[in-house]
Design a protein around this motif. Structure first.
Motif, PDB file in Angstrom:
ATOM      1  N   ASN A  10       0.863  -1.184   0.000  1.00 39.91           N
ATOM      2  CA  ASN A  10       0.000   0.000   0.000  1.00 39.91           C
ATOM      3  C   ASN A  10       0.896   1.229   0.000  1.00 39.91           C
ATOM      4  O   ASN A  10       1.489   1.576   1.017  1.00 39.91           O
ATOM      5  CB  ASN A  10      -0.887  -0.036   1.256  1.00 39.91           C
ATOM      6  CG  ASN A  10      -1.688   1.236   1.442  1.00 39.91           C
ATOM      7  OD1 ASN A  10      -1.786   2.056   0.515  1.00 39.91           O
ATOM      8  ND2 ASN A  10      -2.266   1.410   2.621  1.00 39.91           N
ATOM      9  N   LYS A  12       0.128   4.284  -0.348  1.00 41.49           N
ATOM     10  CA  LYS A  12      -0.517   5.479   0.236  1.00 41.49           C
ATOM     11  C   LYS A  12      -0.320   6.701  -0.676  1.00 41.49           C
ATOM     12  O   LYS A  12      -0.274   6.544  -1.890  1.00 41.49           O
ATOM     13  CB  LYS A  12       0.005   5.719   1.657  1.00 41.49           C
ATOM     14  CG  LYS A  12      -0.085   4.460   2.512  1.00 41.49           C
ATOM     15  CD  LYS A  12       0.095   4.717   3.975  1.00 41.49           C
ATOM     16  CE  LYS A  12       0.061   3.391   4.721  1.00 41.49           C
ATOM     17  NZ  LYS A  12       0.043   3.552   6.153  1.00 41.49           N
ATOM     18  N   HIS A  95      -9.503   1.076   5.084  1.00 40.15           N
ATOM     19  CA  HIS A  95      -8.217   1.279   5.761  1.00 40.15           C
ATOM     20  C   HIS A  95      -8.422   2.237   6.935  1.00 40.15           C
ATOM     21  O   HIS A  95      -9.224   3.167   6.848  1.00 40.15           O
ATOM     22  CB  HIS A  95      -7.201   1.850   4.770  1.00 40.15           C
ATOM     23  CG  HIS A  95      -5.808   1.870   5.306  1.00 40.15           C
ATOM     24  ND1 HIS A  95      -5.367   2.826   6.183  1.00 40.15           N
ATOM     25  CD2 HIS A  95      -4.776   1.027   5.121  1.00 40.15           C
ATOM     26  CE1 HIS A  95      -4.106   2.568   6.499  1.00 40.15           C
ATOM     27  NE2 HIS A  95      -3.719   1.482   5.873  1.00 40.15           N
ATOM     28  N   GLU A 167      -5.437  -5.033  10.628  1.00 37.80           N
ATOM     29  CA  GLU A 167      -4.430  -3.998  10.815  1.00 37.80           C
ATOM     30  C   GLU A 167      -4.695  -3.260  12.126  1.00 37.80           C
ATOM     31  O   GLU A 167      -5.512  -2.324  12.156  1.00 37.80           O
ATOM     32  CB  GLU A 167      -4.479  -3.000   9.656  1.00 37.80           C
ATOM     33  CG  GLU A 167      -4.190  -3.615   8.305  1.00 37.80           C
ATOM     34  CD  GLU A 167      -3.602  -2.588   7.352  1.00 37.80           C
ATOM     35  OE1 GLU A 167      -2.515  -2.846   6.834  1.00 37.80           O
ATOM     36  OE2 GLU A 167      -4.208  -1.520   7.167  1.00 37.80           O
ATOM     37  N   ALA A 171      -0.412  -0.138  15.311  1.00 39.11           N
ATOM     38  CA  ALA A 171       0.805  -0.705  14.714  1.00 39.11           C
ATOM     39  C   ALA A 171       1.078  -0.147  13.320  1.00 39.11           C
ATOM     40  O   ALA A 171       2.101  -0.459  12.721  1.00 39.11           O
ATOM     41  CB  ALA A 171       0.686  -2.233  14.643  1.00 39.11           C
ATOM     42  N   ILE A 172       0.163   0.679  12.805  1.00 36.32           N
ATOM     43  CA  ILE A 172       0.323   1.168  11.434  1.00 36.32           C
ATOM     44  C   ILE A 172       1.235   2.379  11.412  1.00 36.32           C
ATOM     45  O   ILE A 172       0.940   3.406  12.023  1.00 36.32           O
ATOM     46  CB  ILE A 172      -1.041   1.517  10.805  1.00 36.32           C
ATOM     47  CG1 ILE A 172      -1.872   0.238  10.657  1.00 36.32           C
ATOM     48  CG2 ILE A 172      -0.859   2.187   9.459  1.00 36.32           C
ATOM     49  CD1 ILE A 172      -3.251   0.472  10.091  1.00 36.32           C
ATOM     50  N   GLY A 173       2.355   2.239  10.710  1.00 38.11           N
ATOM     51  CA  GLY A 173       3.278   3.346  10.536  1.00 38.11           C
ATOM     52  C   GLY A 173       3.953   3.798  11.813  1.00 38.11           C
ATOM     53  O   GLY A 173       4.567   4.868  11.857  1.00 38.11           O
ATOM     54  N   GLY A 211      -1.387  -6.456   8.746  1.00 35.29           N
ATOM     55  CA  GLY A 211      -0.737  -5.204   8.381  1.00 35.29           C
ATOM     56  C   GLY A 211      -0.456  -4.386   9.626  1.00 35.29           C
ATOM     57  O   GLY A 211      -1.287  -4.318  10.544  1.00 35.29           O
ATOM     58  N   GLY A 212       0.710  -3.764   9.660  1.00 37.32           N
ATOM     59  CA  GLY A 212       1.091  -2.939  10.811  1.00 37.32           C
ATOM     60  C   GLY A 212       2.569  -3.112  11.057  1.00 37.32           C
ATOM     61  O   GLY A 212       2.989  -4.021  11.767  1.00 37.32           O
ATOM     62  N   SER A 213       3.354  -2.241  10.373  1.00 37.62           N
ATOM     63  CA  SER A 213       4.817  -2.259  10.528  1.00 37.62           C
ATOM     64  C   SER A 213       5.420  -3.632  10.239  1.00 37.62           C
ATOM     65  O   SER A 213       6.370  -4.045  10.900  1.00 37.62           O
ATOM     66  CB  SER A 213       5.215  -1.756  11.920  1.00 37.62           C
ATOM     67  OG  SER A 213       4.772  -0.422  12.095  1.00 37.62           O
ATOM     68  N   LEU A 232      -0.346  -6.822   4.400  1.00 35.80           N
ATOM     69  CA  LEU A 232      -0.638  -5.547   3.746  1.00 35.80           C
ATOM     70  C   LEU A 232       0.448  -4.613   4.270  1.00 35.80           C
ATOM     71  O   LEU A 232       0.522  -4.346   5.474  1.00 35.80           O
ATOM     72  CB  LEU A 232      -2.044  -5.066   4.106  1.00 35.80           C
ATOM     73  CG  LEU A 232      -2.531  -3.790   3.421  1.00 35.80           C
ATOM     74  CD1 LEU A 232      -2.443  -3.876   1.906  1.00 35.80           C
ATOM     75  CD2 LEU A 232      -3.989  -3.498   3.806  1.00 35.80           C
ATOM     76  N   ILE A 233       1.287  -4.147   3.353  1.00 38.48           N
ATOM     77  CA  ILE A 233       2.538  -3.518   3.750  1.00 38.48           C
ATOM     78  C   ILE A 233       2.535  -2.044   3.375  1.00 38.48           C
ATOM     79  O   ILE A 233       2.364  -1.720   2.188  1.00 38.48           O
ATOM     80  CB  ILE A 233       3.743  -4.193   3.027  1.00 38.48           C
ATOM     81  CG1 ILE A 233       3.591  -5.723   2.965  1.00 38.48           C
ATOM     82  CG2 ILE A 233       5.066  -3.773   3.668  1.00 38.48           C
ATOM     83  CD1 ILE A 233       3.555  -6.415   4.289  1.00 38.48           C
ATOM     84  N   GLY A 234       2.741  -1.165   4.328  1.00 34.59           N
ATOM     85  CA  GLY A 234       2.829   0.263   4.045  1.00 34.59           C
ATOM     86  C   GLY A 234       4.274   0.669   3.784  1.00 34.59           C
ATOM     87  O   GLY A 234       4.809   0.478   2.702  1.00 34.59           O
ATOM     88  N   GLY A 235       4.915   1.198   4.805  1.00 33.09           N
ATOM     89  CA  GLY A 235       6.265   1.760   4.668  1.00 33.09           C
ATOM     90  C   GLY A 235       7.250   0.874   3.928  1.00 33.09           C
ATOM     91  O   GLY A 235       7.962   1.337   3.010  1.00 33.09           O
TER      92      GLY A 235
HETATM   93  C1  PEP Z   1      -0.839   0.095   6.148  1.00 28.68           C
HETATM   94  O1  PEP Z   1      -1.057   1.292   6.163  1.00 28.68           O
HETATM   95  O2  PEP Z   1      -1.617  -0.665   5.536  1.00 28.68           O
HETATM   96  C2  PEP Z   1       0.341  -0.397   6.851  1.00 28.68           C
HETATM   97  C3  PEP Z   1       0.329  -1.634   7.269  1.00 28.68           C
HETATM   98  O3  PEP Z   1       1.359   0.496   7.058  1.00 28.68           O
HETATM   99  P1  PEP Z   1       2.797   0.198   7.721  1.00 28.68           P
HETATM  100  O4  PEP Z   1       3.301  -1.094   7.113  1.00 28.68           O
HETATM  101  O5  PEP Z   1       3.640   1.364   7.334  1.00 28.68           O
HETATM  102  O6  PEP Z   1       2.586   0.079   9.169  1.00 28.68           O
END
Ligand code: PEP
Length: 252
Positions: A10, A12, A95, A167, A171-173, A211-213, A232-235
Motif C-alpha cells: 500500500n 498510500k 483502511h 491492521e 501498529a500502522i506506521g 498489516g502494521g509495521s 498488507l505492507i505500508g512503509g
Molecule cells: C498500512 O497502512 O496498511 C500499513 C500496514 O502500514 P505500515 O506497514 O507502514 O505500518
C-alpha cells in the motif's frame, strides 16, 4: 488447508508517476517466480503507468479506495468501474486512515465492498482496533463488528472473492508491531466469525493478511502463524528490497 500467501504493498499518498514506475520496475524481477501472490496499490494518478510497467507480470494492481456509486456528481471520487478501466483487479477498503482521517463508517465501507464486488473488483477489507480499544479489552468485538458490517453486502456467494486485512491501528506506521501471538489471536477470531457466517469450506479458504509495521525483520515470524495468510505492507512496500524480502518470507 494450505492457503497461498498474499502480499500487497500500500503505497498510500506517495510516488510521482516516474517514481512509481521505478519502484515497480525494481520490485518486478525480485518477486518473479516466488510462490506467493503479490499486488501493489499505487496512488490513482500512477495506476495507468504502473499497469503499463506490469504488462504480463503476475503482480496485480490494486487501488487504495473507491466510491460506492457508479457515476455522477461526486466531485473528487473514483468509481469502482473506473478502477477496472484503469486495470485494477483489487481495491483496499476501510483502511484505518480512511476511517479515521476521512470519517468512513462501517456502513460506508460495507457499501463500498458491495459496489466493488458488483464491478468485478476483489476488495481487501481492512479491520483493526485502536490502542484505546485494545487497552479497553474491545479488540475482538471491534474487529467482529467491522468485519460483519464490511461484508454485509457481499453475501455468501461472493465471500470467496474477499481478502481480509487485520491492521491494528496502533501498529500502522508506528514501527510497533503486534506480536505473532497477538496477531494470531485476532486472525483466528476473524476466521471463526467467517466460519459462523459462511461455513468452514469458505472460511478455510479466505485469506487474512496482517498489516502494521511488517518488515523483513519480523515478516517470517508473523507469516509462520497458522491464520496469517500474507501482509498488507505500508512503509516497507516503498523499498524494493524490503518488499521483496517480505514476499520471499511469504513464499517460503
Ligand atoms: C498500512 O497502512 O496498511 C500499513 C500496514 O502500514 P505500515 O506497514 O507502514 O505500518
Amino acid at each position: 488447508m494450505a492457503r497461498r500467501k498474499f502480499v500487497c504493498g500500500n503505497w498510500k499518498m506517495n510516488m510521482t508517476i516516474d517514481e512509481a514506475k521505478a519502484l515497480v520496475e525494481g520490485i518486478k524481477p525480485k518477486v518473479a517466480g516466488l510462490e506467493a501472490d503479490v499486488a501493489v496499490a499505487p496512488p490513482f494518478t500512477a495506476l495507468h503507468a504502473v499497469a503499463e510497467v506490469l504488462g504480463g507480470s503476475s503482480i496485480r494492481l490494486a487501488a487504495q479506495n473507491c466510491h460506492f456509486e457508479t457515476k455522477g456528481a461526486f466531485t473528487g471520487e473514483v468509481a469502482p468501474t473506473m478502477l477496472r478501466d484503469a486495470c485494477c483487479s483489487l481495491v483496499i477498503l476501510g483502511h484505518s486512515e480512511r476511517r479515521t482521517l476521512f470519517k468512513e463508517t462501517d456502513e460506508t465501507v460495507g457499501k463500498k465492498v458491495g459496489a466493488a464486488l458488483d464491478a468485478g473488483l476483489q476488495p481487501i477489507l481492512c479491520v483493526g482496533e485502536t490502542l484505546e480499544e485494545r487497552d479497553g479489552g474491545q479488540t475482538l468485538a471491534v474487529v467482529s463488528r467491522q468485519l460483519k458490517a464490511g461484508l454485509a453486502a457481499a453475501g455468501a456467494d461472493r465471500a470467496l472473492r474477499m481478502v481480509i486485512a487485520y491492521e491494528p491501528v496502533w501498529a500502522i506506521g508506528t514501527g510497533r508491531t503486534a506480536t505473532p501471538e497477538q496477531a494470531q489471536e485476532v486472525h483466528a477470531h476473524l476466521r471463526r466469525d467467517l466460519e459462523a457466517m459462511y461455513g468452514s469450506a469458505i472460511s478455510d479458504e479466505l485469506r487474512i493478511q496482517y498489516g502494521g509495521s511488517m518488515k523483513p525483520s519480523n515478516a517470517a515470524e508473523l507469516l509462520a502463524m497458522p491464520d496469517i495468510d500474507g501482509g498488507l505492507i505500508g512503509g516497507a512496500s516503498l523499498k524494493p528490497d524490503d518488499f521483496a524480502a517480505i514476499v520471499t518470507a511469504a513464499a517460503s
